[in-house]
Design a protein around this motif. Structure first.
Motif, PDB file in Angstrom:
ATOM      1  N   SER A  35       0.845  -1.188   0.000  1.00 26.27           N
ATOM      2  CA  SER A  35       0.000   0.000   0.000  1.00 26.27           C
ATOM      3  C   SER A  35       0.886   1.246   0.000  1.00 26.27           C
ATOM      4  O   SER A  35       2.102   1.161   0.170  1.00 26.27           O
ATOM      5  CB  SER A  35      -0.937   0.012   1.213  1.00 26.27           C
ATOM      6  OG  SER A  35      -0.201   0.061   2.416  1.00 26.27           O
ATOM      7  N   SER A  49       0.835   5.694   1.025  1.00 26.48           N
ATOM      8  CA  SER A  49       0.168   6.790   1.721  1.00 26.48           C
ATOM      9  C   SER A  49       0.928   8.078   1.428  1.00 26.48           C
ATOM     10  O   SER A  49       2.158   8.071   1.319  1.00 26.48           O
ATOM     11  CB  SER A  49       0.140   6.513   3.225  1.00 26.48           C
ATOM     12  OG  SER A  49      -0.741   7.368   3.900  1.00 26.48           O
ATOM     13  N   GLY A  70      -4.493   7.478   1.378  1.00 22.79           N
ATOM     14  CA  GLY A  70      -3.747   6.373   0.781  1.00 22.79           C
ATOM     15  C   GLY A  70      -4.581   5.119   0.744  1.00 22.79           C
ATOM     16  O   GLY A  70      -5.744   5.102   1.154  1.00 22.79           O
ATOM     17  N   ALA A  90      -0.535   6.161  -4.502  1.00 22.38           N
ATOM     18  CA  ALA A  90      -0.685   7.300  -3.585  1.00 22.38           C
ATOM     19  C   ALA A  90      -1.441   8.444  -4.238  1.00 22.38           C
ATOM     20  O   ALA A  90      -2.325   9.059  -3.616  1.00 22.38           O
ATOM     21  CB  ALA A  90       0.694   7.765  -3.123  1.00 22.38           C
ATOM     22  N   THR A 100      -5.293   9.436  -3.138  1.00 26.50           N
ATOM     23  CA  THR A 100      -5.495  10.805  -2.649  1.00 26.50           C
ATOM     24  C   THR A 100      -6.598  11.494  -3.442  1.00 26.50           C
ATOM     25  O   THR A 100      -7.436  12.215  -2.878  1.00 26.50           O
ATOM     26  CB  THR A 100      -4.183  11.604  -2.739  1.00 26.50           C
ATOM     27  OG1 THR A 100      -3.195  10.973  -1.906  1.00 26.50           O
ATOM     28  CG2 THR A 100      -4.376  13.036  -2.283  1.00 26.50           C
ATOM     29  N   THR A 128       3.478  -0.493   3.904  1.00 27.36           N
ATOM     30  CA  THR A 128       3.027   0.809   3.424  1.00 27.36           C
ATOM     31  C   THR A 128       4.199   1.734   3.152  1.00 27.36           C
ATOM     32  O   THR A 128       4.977   2.048   4.055  1.00 27.36           O
ATOM     33  CB  THR A 128       2.081   1.468   4.447  1.00 27.36           C
ATOM     34  OG1 THR A 128       0.982   0.596   4.707  1.00 27.36           O
ATOM     35  CG2 THR A 128       1.557   2.796   3.912  1.00 27.36           C
ATOM     36  N   PHE A 143       5.293   5.331   2.586  1.00 26.56           N
ATOM     37  CA  PHE A 143       4.873   6.708   2.775  1.00 26.56           C
ATOM     38  C   PHE A 143       5.691   7.601   1.842  1.00 26.56           C
ATOM     39  O   PHE A 143       6.906   7.438   1.714  1.00 26.56           O
ATOM     40  CB  PHE A 143       5.073   7.144   4.222  1.00 26.56           C
ATOM     41  CG  PHE A 143       4.071   6.556   5.180  1.00 26.56           C
ATOM     42  CD1 PHE A 143       2.897   7.232   5.495  1.00 26.56           C
ATOM     43  CD2 PHE A 143       4.280   5.305   5.748  1.00 26.56           C
ATOM     44  CE1 PHE A 143       1.967   6.684   6.367  1.00 26.56           C
ATOM     45  CE2 PHE A 143       3.363   4.750   6.620  1.00 26.56           C
ATOM     46  CZ  PHE A 143       2.192   5.442   6.924  1.00 26.56           C
ATOM     47  N   GLN A 152       1.449   7.163  12.019  1.00 25.68           N
ATOM     48  CA  GLN A 152       1.033   8.538  11.753  1.00 25.68           C
ATOM     49  C   GLN A 152       1.568   9.490  12.833  1.00 25.68           C
ATOM     50  O   GLN A 152       2.014  10.598  12.542  1.00 25.68           O
ATOM     51  CB  GLN A 152      -0.486   8.632  11.658  1.00 25.68           C
ATOM     52  CG  GLN A 152      -1.082   8.066  10.383  1.00 25.68           C
ATOM     53  CD  GLN A 152      -1.056   6.550  10.326  1.00 25.68           C
ATOM     54  OE1 GLN A 152      -1.071   5.879  11.367  1.00 25.68           O
ATOM     55  NE2 GLN A 152      -1.030   5.989   9.129  1.00 25.68           N
TER      56      GLN A 152
END
Length: 297
Positions: A12, A14, A44, A59, A63, A133, A135, A191
């Motif tokens: 995934s 984000s 994400g 991403a 978004t 994930t 980022f 996060q």
């Protein structure tokens, strides 16, 4: 960059989107969603082999679906109308319109080069559903390197009608951290970790060129490529619960080096998160620390 799941990990992506006021775009997940229900996260979602050619595209697509913000540069001067954008956004979200076909229809080029890696997180072994994930960090409004006049299309974030997102907002990292400590928003450790990192690097309310360059530099350093595999640990003396990260002294790092978060939970909700990190993230490469399980991307 691999997009193939391994060890049952779901790939995934984000996006950490920072605006000119040093605020970060956050979405609150619907309470009906399967993962991170009700939590505030960066937009994400999961890599889709049928729709995405890379995690960066994932991403950008997610978004757009979740917030209506499209990181792309038009190759023609004609702007997308708000009605066209919302109609096609909904169609892409429902998978009635292919995202690549949408971009071609409106002569848009995704601003891939504006996305920079900003750590990768792997869900702990204690979770039944595990993600890898990636980022990314980018700036809003953004311009791709190929088209200096390009911009983020759809500049005001909006929800997707509650399908996955029930609210959207730009918050300064220090405000987001403060709201979490007051119990007004829910965050998960990844996060929180990223927001706390940004809080320290973006102290002001107007982004300076020096702050922007510092974030770009950090993304280019080992921190940007760092793969974090949290390891749940309970201190035998204090009984404190924590997640140990790469380079922590209890993960084989140098004596006295801390890279962990102390947490208190109520079920899946984190009531308290406290980051303890006492090394320079610009110069210390904890992925190389002896005894860790970090790997290079």
């Amino acid at each position: 960059m691999s997009t193939v799941a391994s060890d049952n990990l779901i790939p995934s992506a984000s996006l950490i989107l920072v605006n000119e006021c040093n605020e970060v775009l956050l979405v609150q997940r619907s309470t009906r969603t399967r993962s991170f229900a009700g939590m505030h996260v960066f937009p994400g979602g999961n890599f889709d082999t049928g729709r995405d050619t890379s995690l960066a595209i994932t991403a950008i697509r997610e978004t757009f679906e979740e917030t209506g913000v499209l990181l792309a540069s038009p190759t023609s001067p004609q702007a997308l109308s708000k009605s066209d954008l919302e109609r096609d956004r909904s169609a892409v979200h429902r998978q009635e319109l292919d995202f690549q076909a949408f971009l071609l229809r409106h002569k848009c080029v995704p601003a891939l080069k504006s996305l920079r890696p900003f750590t990768t997180w792997i869900t702990p072994l204690t979770s039944s559903r595990r993600f890898r994930t990636q980022f990314f960090i980018s700036f809003f409004p953004t311009c791709s390197e190929e088209h200096s006049s390009g911009t983020g299309i759809g500049r005001v974030p909006t929800t997707d009608g509650g399908e996955e997102v029930q609210s959207t907002c730009f918050l300064h990292p220090r405000v987001a951290i403060a709201e979490f400590k007051k119990g007004n928003i829910n965050l998960a450790p990844p996060q929180y970790y990223i927001l706390e990192t940004l809080r320290q690097l973006l102290p002001g309310d107007v982004q300076t060129p020096e702050e922007r360059e510092k974030l770009i530099l950090l993304s280019q350093r080992p921190f940007g490529r760092l793969v974090i595999r949290p390891r749940l640990y309970q201190d035998p003396v204090s009984s404190a619960t924590m997640f140990l990260y790469e380079g922590d002294e209890l993960r084989g790092g140098p004596v006295g080096q801390l890279h962990r978060v102390l947490v208190k939970q109520n079920g899946t909700v984190f009531l308290e998160i406290n980051l303890q990190r006492n090394f320079d993230i610009f110069t210390v490469d904890v992925s190389e620390a002896p005894g860790t399980t970090a790997t290079k991307l």
